[in-house]
Motif scaffolding. Structure first.
Motif: not given
Length: 223
Positions: A106-123
């Protein structure tokens, strides 16, 4: 003859007196009976009033118990709503990543739903750039990547840290590092990484995107 006349008068007066006395006694008796009836009637009214008062108290007590019942129903309703949330059944981390993703879309005003989402936890002390000379972020962070089509151009990479109050601090990572100075000039790397860190923004993460978040939460891959 005079004596007989006198005796007759005496007898008449006596009879009259006795009659008046009897009438007075009868009147007093009736007055006493009326008074007794009034007292009994008054006592009956007091008893009736007492019963009515007790009835009202009972009704009041019954009414006072009603809000408690209403409150219990409200609490049960809230529990049902929580259990029927579109994000129920997922971990707190998964819910956070899905909500952050939808808020960034919403912030970037993208009008799509992601097909992939990746999360990396950083210390803690995670480098802003993965090169020598980069400044670090002192607290734990998460690097979140989501894509519209699994291409580099269609991918957004964001690193954020939680403020633990429903908001995050974040900056947008470069999609690629093509400048040779990333490898050769650590002073330049330090300067550029500090600029990126200083550009961090604070963003509130609402629950108003939960319906959309529920559509993508199963796509989240935590590395």
């Amino acid at each position: 003859m005079e004596n007989k006349s006198y005796e007759k008068k005496t007898i008449l007066w006596s009879a009259t007196f006795l009659s008046l006395f009897a009438l007075a006694a009868c009147s007093n008796s009736k007055s006493s009976e009326n008074q007794t009836k009034k007292e009994n009637t008054s006592s009956s009214k007091v008893t009736s009033s007492s019963k009515t008062s007790n009835g009202k108290n009972s009704a009041t007590h019954s009414t006072n118990t009603s809000p408690s019942s209403s409150q219990a129903n409200t609490n049960n309703s809230e529990k049902v709503q929580k259990s029927s949330s579109p994000l129920s059944g997922y971990s707190a981390e998964q819910v956070e990543y899905a909500r952050v993703t939808e808020t960034l879309l919403s912030y970037y005003k993208y009008d799509y739903q992601p097909v992939s989402i990746s999360v990396t936890k950083n210390g803690a002390n995670h480098q802003v750039f993965p090169f020598s000379g980069s400044v670090v972020v002192p607290q734990d962070t998460v690097t979140l990547s989501f894509s519209s089509d699994n291409t580099m151009a269609g991918t957004t990479i964001v690193t954020y840290s939680s403020n633990h109050n429903g908001s995050i601090n974040f900056y947008k990572d470069p999609n690629h590092y093509q400048d040779e100075r990333y490898l050769k000039d650590s002073a330049w790397v330090k300067e550029e990484s500090q600029k990126l860190l200083d550009s961090s923004q604070t963003l509130a993460i609402p629950t108003s995107f939960d319906e959309q978040a529920a559509q993508i939460i199963s796509k989240i891959e935590i590395k």
